[in-house]
Scaffold this motif. Structure first.
Motif, PDB file in Angstrom:
ATOM      1  N   ASP A 214      -7.769   6.994  -6.859  1.00 24.64           N
ATOM      2  CA  ASP A 214      -7.386   7.887  -7.959  1.00 24.64           C
ATOM      3  C   ASP A 214      -7.689   7.306  -9.338  1.00 24.64           C
ATOM      4  OD1 ASP A 214      -6.389   9.681  -6.077  1.00 24.64           O
ATOM      5  OD2 ASP A 214      -4.399   8.751  -6.106  1.00 24.64           O
ATOM      6  N   PHE A 215      -7.958   5.990  -9.414  1.00 19.98           N
ATOM      7  CA  PHE A 215      -8.241   5.389 -10.723  1.00 19.98           C
ATOM      8  C   PHE A 215      -9.633   5.826 -11.197  1.00 19.98           C
ATOM      9  CE2 PHE A 215      -5.458   1.399  -9.722  1.00 19.98           C
ATOM     10  CZ  PHE A 215      -4.321   2.180  -9.843  1.00 19.98           C
ATOM     11  N   THR A 216      -9.745   6.161 -12.470  1.00 18.96           N
ATOM     12  CA  THR A 216     -11.019   6.640 -13.018  1.00 18.96           C
ATOM     13  C   THR A 216     -11.797   5.546 -13.748  1.00 18.96           C
ATOM     14  OG1 THR A 216      -9.870   7.363 -15.014  1.00 18.96           O
ATOM     15  CG2 THR A 216     -10.161   9.000 -13.249  1.00 18.96           C
ATOM     16  N   GLU A 217     -11.127   4.445 -14.086  1.00 19.83           N
ATOM     17  CA  GLU A 217     -11.801   3.339 -14.772  1.00 19.83           C
ATOM     18  C   GLU A 217     -11.026   2.051 -14.530  1.00 19.83           C
ATOM     19  OE1 GLU A 217     -11.721   3.843 -19.018  1.00 19.83           O
ATOM     20  OE2 GLU A 217      -9.640   4.546 -19.018  1.00 19.83           O
ATOM     21  N   ASP A 218     -11.720   0.921 -14.654  1.00 15.06           N
ATOM     22  CA  ASP A 218     -11.044  -0.380 -14.608  1.00 15.06           C
ATOM     23  C   ASP A 218     -10.234  -0.542 -15.890  1.00 15.06           C
ATOM     24  OD1 ASP A 218     -12.281  -1.010 -12.207  1.00 15.06           O
ATOM     25  OD2 ASP A 218     -13.901  -2.159 -13.151  1.00 15.06           O
TER      26      ASP A 218
ATOM     27  N   ASP B 282       2.354   4.038  -9.813  1.00 15.31           N
ATOM     28  CA  ASP B 282       1.333   4.849 -10.493  1.00 15.31           C
ATOM     29  C   ASP B 282       0.179   3.988 -11.000  1.00 15.31           C
ATOM     30  OD1 ASP B 282       2.661   3.486 -12.456  1.00 15.31           O
ATOM     31  OD2 ASP B 282       3.165   5.241 -13.667  1.00 15.31           O
ATOM     32  N   GLY B 283       0.252   2.676 -10.754  1.00 15.37           N
ATOM     33  CA  GLY B 283      -0.816   1.797 -11.195  1.00 15.37           C
ATOM     34  C   GLY B 283      -0.768   1.445 -12.671  1.00 15.37           C
ATOM     35  N   LEU B 284       0.349   1.772 -13.318  1.00 17.61           N
ATOM     36  CA  LEU B 284       0.526   1.469 -14.745  1.00 17.61           C
ATOM     37  C   LEU B 284       1.604   0.400 -14.914  1.00 17.61           C
ATOM     38  CD1 LEU B 284       0.388   5.095 -16.169  1.00 17.61           C
ATOM     39  CD2 LEU B 284      -1.455   3.390 -16.154  1.00 17.61           C
ATOM     40  N   PRO B 285       1.582  -0.330 -16.040  1.00 17.58           N
ATOM     41  CA  PRO B 285       2.563  -1.405 -16.239  1.00 17.58           C
ATOM     42  C   PRO B 285       4.005  -0.902 -16.159  1.00 17.58           C
ATOM     43  CG  PRO B 285       0.822  -1.597 -17.876  1.00 17.58           C
ATOM     44  CD  PRO B 285       0.614  -0.282 -17.155  1.00 17.58           C
ATOM     45  N   ARG B 286       4.811  -1.664 -15.459  1.00 10.38           N
ATOM     46  CA  ARG B 286       6.237  -1.344 -15.390  1.00 10.38           C
ATOM     47  C   ARG B 286       6.901  -1.679 -16.699  1.00 10.38           C
ATOM     48  NH1 ARG B 286       8.175  -3.876  -9.612  1.00 10.38           N
ATOM     49  NH2 ARG B 286       8.017  -1.953  -8.425  1.00 10.38           N
ATOM     50  N   ARG B 287       7.900  -0.892 -17.053  1.00 14.29           N
ATOM     51  CA  ARG B 287       8.685  -1.226 -18.248  1.00 14.29           C
ATOM     52  C   ARG B 287       9.681  -2.301 -17.869  1.00 14.29           C
ATOM     53  NH1 ARG B 287       7.183   3.682 -20.189  1.00 14.29           N
ATOM     54  NH2 ARG B 287       6.937   3.702 -22.441  1.00 14.29           N
TER      55      ARG B 287
ATOM     56  N   GLU C 126       0.846  -1.186   0.000  1.00 12.93           N
ATOM     57  CA  GLU C 126       0.000   0.000   0.000  1.00 12.93           C
ATOM     58  C   GLU C 126       0.882   1.237   0.000  1.00 12.93           C
ATOM     59  OE1 GLU C 126      -3.450   0.231   2.342  1.00 12.93           O
ATOM     60  OE2 GLU C 126      -3.522  -1.918   2.769  1.00 12.93           O
ATOM     61  N   GLU C 127       0.741   2.043  -1.048  1.00 14.17           N
ATOM     62  CA  GLU C 127       1.500   3.275  -1.124  1.00 14.17           C
ATOM     63  C   GLU C 127       0.666   4.312  -1.864  1.00 14.17           C
ATOM     64  OE1 GLU C 127       4.996   2.563  -3.731  1.00 14.17           O
ATOM     65  OE2 GLU C 127       4.360   0.477  -3.619  1.00 14.17           O
ATOM     66  N   ARG C 128       0.653   5.531  -1.337  1.00 11.69           N
ATOM     67  CA  ARG C 128      -0.091   6.631  -1.934  1.00 11.69           C
ATOM     68  C   ARG C 128      -1.538   6.248  -2.248  1.00 11.69           C
ATOM     69  NH1 ARG C 128       3.334   9.463  -6.590  1.00 11.69           N
ATOM     70  NH2 ARG C 128       3.573   7.345  -7.342  1.00 11.69           N
ATOM     71  N   GLY C 129      -2.189   5.570  -1.279  1.00 10.23           N
ATOM     72  CA  GLY C 129      -3.577   5.179  -1.471  1.00 10.23           C
ATOM     73  C   GLY C 129      -3.770   4.049  -2.449  1.00 10.23           C
ATOM     74  N   LEU C 130      -2.663   3.388  -2.835  1.00  5.45           N
ATOM     75  CA  LEU C 130      -2.721   2.291  -3.805  1.00  5.45           C
ATOM     76  C   LEU C 130      -2.574   0.964  -3.069  1.00  5.45           C
ATOM     77  CD1 LEU C 130      -2.477   1.832  -7.075  1.00  5.45           C
ATOM     78  CD2 LEU C 130      -0.097   1.362  -6.514  1.00  5.45           C
ATOM     79  N   SER C 131      -3.518   0.056  -3.283  1.00  2.40           N
ATOM     80  CA  SER C 131      -3.400  -1.306  -2.754  1.00  2.40           C
ATOM     81  C   SER C 131      -3.000  -2.218  -3.897  1.00  2.40           C
ATOM     82  CB  SER C 131      -4.732  -1.759  -2.161  1.00  2.40           C
ATOM     83  OG  SER C 131      -5.104  -0.920  -1.088  1.00  2.40           O
ATOM     84  N   LEU C 132      -1.977  -3.050  -3.649  1.00  7.00           N
ATOM     85  CA  LEU C 132      -1.349  -3.809  -4.733  1.00  7.00           C
ATOM     86  C   LEU C 132      -1.105  -5.254  -4.283  1.00  7.00           C
ATOM     87  CD1 LEU C 132      -0.146  -2.691  -7.511  1.00  7.00           C
ATOM     88  CD2 LEU C 132       2.060  -2.744  -6.365  1.00  7.00           C
TER      89      LEU C 132
END
Length: 400
Positions: A59-63, A393-398, A3-9
């Motif tokens: 913060d996510f706006t869509e699935d 950031d919730g986006l795929p890592r490079r 959990e970081e910056r309101g992100l659960s992973l």
């Protein structure tokens, strides 16, 4: 859970399973209820696995969903069915819970990234591993525990079998709501330590007739499939369970091959007929029979799912010799060093009489590679943050 910056992973891995008593045909397309029970072997994730990371954030706006690095439609009905069902179980659990910890907000949108380390949709049970991994990851994300094979079944029927390790049966069930159509472990992955599996990859291409469309046509047009489901499979389920529990490879191997052959016979009995095997698949079948005939017993046993790639069961003491037989029968074209992957295999020299009896008319370059593996456990939680497929950031890592 990170959990970081309101992100659960959360990240999990899940295995491929290979059916030895085949599932083919649904009696309910929406709930994915089968016309017959089935039985499979879960393969080890060191060689074949799906990895999935799921993240939720206010913060996510869509699935959103990424498969092997490419963004794909998150609105697929089966994926949505799994997501809905996990969220429903999470709500149900919370309504009866006294936990103080603030649970994840169920209204948050989610991002999901998933990767396979094997060809997708080429008859290697990628959808089974994929949906088992998705459900395992979402369940961890939302704090859902207990029986989850029913949820995975809503994504892909055979995915319910990938929720468990070792030897697994998927019960047909009788209830119209599907509550009794579940996966159960017949024996753990440690039960038969000598059992080995070779995957002969002859094509990594997507199959021409998808399993869902193929089995629907079979249900509608094949009288052989109806006989198989009602008469043949119930007896074979009992026999296969016994052979596994007794570790009787001779009987196990023969039944594995017979059931694979009957499955593909129902595909031929479908109208118009469905061809999942190709000329190379048939060459591999003939090779296995010549090898067994030479030894005078069942040393290797092939099975093919809805695709041309062969899965071959054997005991550990047969691996080196049979790998060399495959290498001589289908000499690698350019990838000699990459031809054999997975668990190590010792070298073997073939007696002249075996070469003469078994290795006929080599076809260079026909088998892309061999993967050597064994039975393995069910889905696993990944603790190492460096293995997450999504970044902060919730986006795929490079991937480097």
């Amino acid at each position: 859970m990170a959990e970081e910056r309101g992100l659960s992973l959360v990240t999990c891995t899940a295995p491929v399973n290979i059916a030895v008593i085949k599932y083919w045909g649904k009696r309910d397309d929406d709930l994915i209820l089968p016309i017959n029970s089935s039985l499979s072997v879960t393969l080890h994730q060191d060689q074949l696995k799906t990895t999935t990371t799921a993240a939720a954030s206010r913060d996510f706006t869509e699935d959103r969903l990424w498969l092997n690095g490419e963004e794909v439609d998150v609105g697929h009905p089966r994926l949505q069915a799994c997501l809905r069902e996990v969220r429903r179980l999470a709500r149900k659990r919370r309504s009866g819970s006294n936990e103080d910890a603030a649970p994840l907000n169920l209204s948050y949108k989610i991002h999901v990234a998933t990767e396979n380390n094997f060809p997708t949709a080429a008859g290697l049970a990628s959808s089974a591993a994929g949906y088992a991994c998705l459900v395992s990851t979402l369940a961890r994300l939302y704090g859902v525990e207990g029986e989850l094979s029913e949820v995975a079944r809503r994504g892909s029927g055979s995915a319910c079998r990938s929720m468990l390790g070792g030897f697994v049966q998927w019960q047909r069930g009788e209830r119209p709501d599907g509550r009794d159509s579940l996966a159960q472990q017949v024996a753990p992955e440690t039960h038969w330590p000598e059992l080995r599996v070779l995957v002969l990859v002859v094509s990594g291409e997507k199959k021409q007739v998808a399993s869902t469309a193929g089995m629907q046509t079979s249900v509608e047009t094949s009288p052989l499939l109806k006989h198989r489901a009602e008469v043949v499979v119930p007896e074979r389920m009992a026999l296969m369970t016994r052979h596994i529990r007794e570790r009787d490879f001779e009987a196990f191997g023969q039944l594995v091959m017979k059931d694979s052959n009957q499955f593909h016979a129902t595909c031929l009995d479908t109208f118009p007929p469905i061809f999942y095997l190709n000329d190379l698949s048939r060459r591999i079948i003939a090779l296995a029979h010549r090898f067994n005939a030479h030894h005078g017993s069942t040393k290797v046993a092939y099975t093919f799912d809805a695709g041309p790639n062969a899965v071959i069961f054997m005991l550990a003491d047969t691996v080196a010799e049979f790998v060399e037989v495959v290498r001589r029968s289908f000499p690698p074209a350019t990838n000699g060093d990459q031809f054999l992957r997975g668990l190590p295999v010792s070298s073997a020299s073939l007696p002249e009489e075996l070469m003469t009896a078994v290795v006929t008319e080599p076809v260079p370059g026909a088998v892309q590679y061999i993967l050597h593996t064994k039975p393995g456990p069910g889905p696993q939680l990944v603790d190492d943050p460096s293995q997450h497929l999504l970044g902060a950031d919730g986006l795929p890592r490079r991937r480097t």
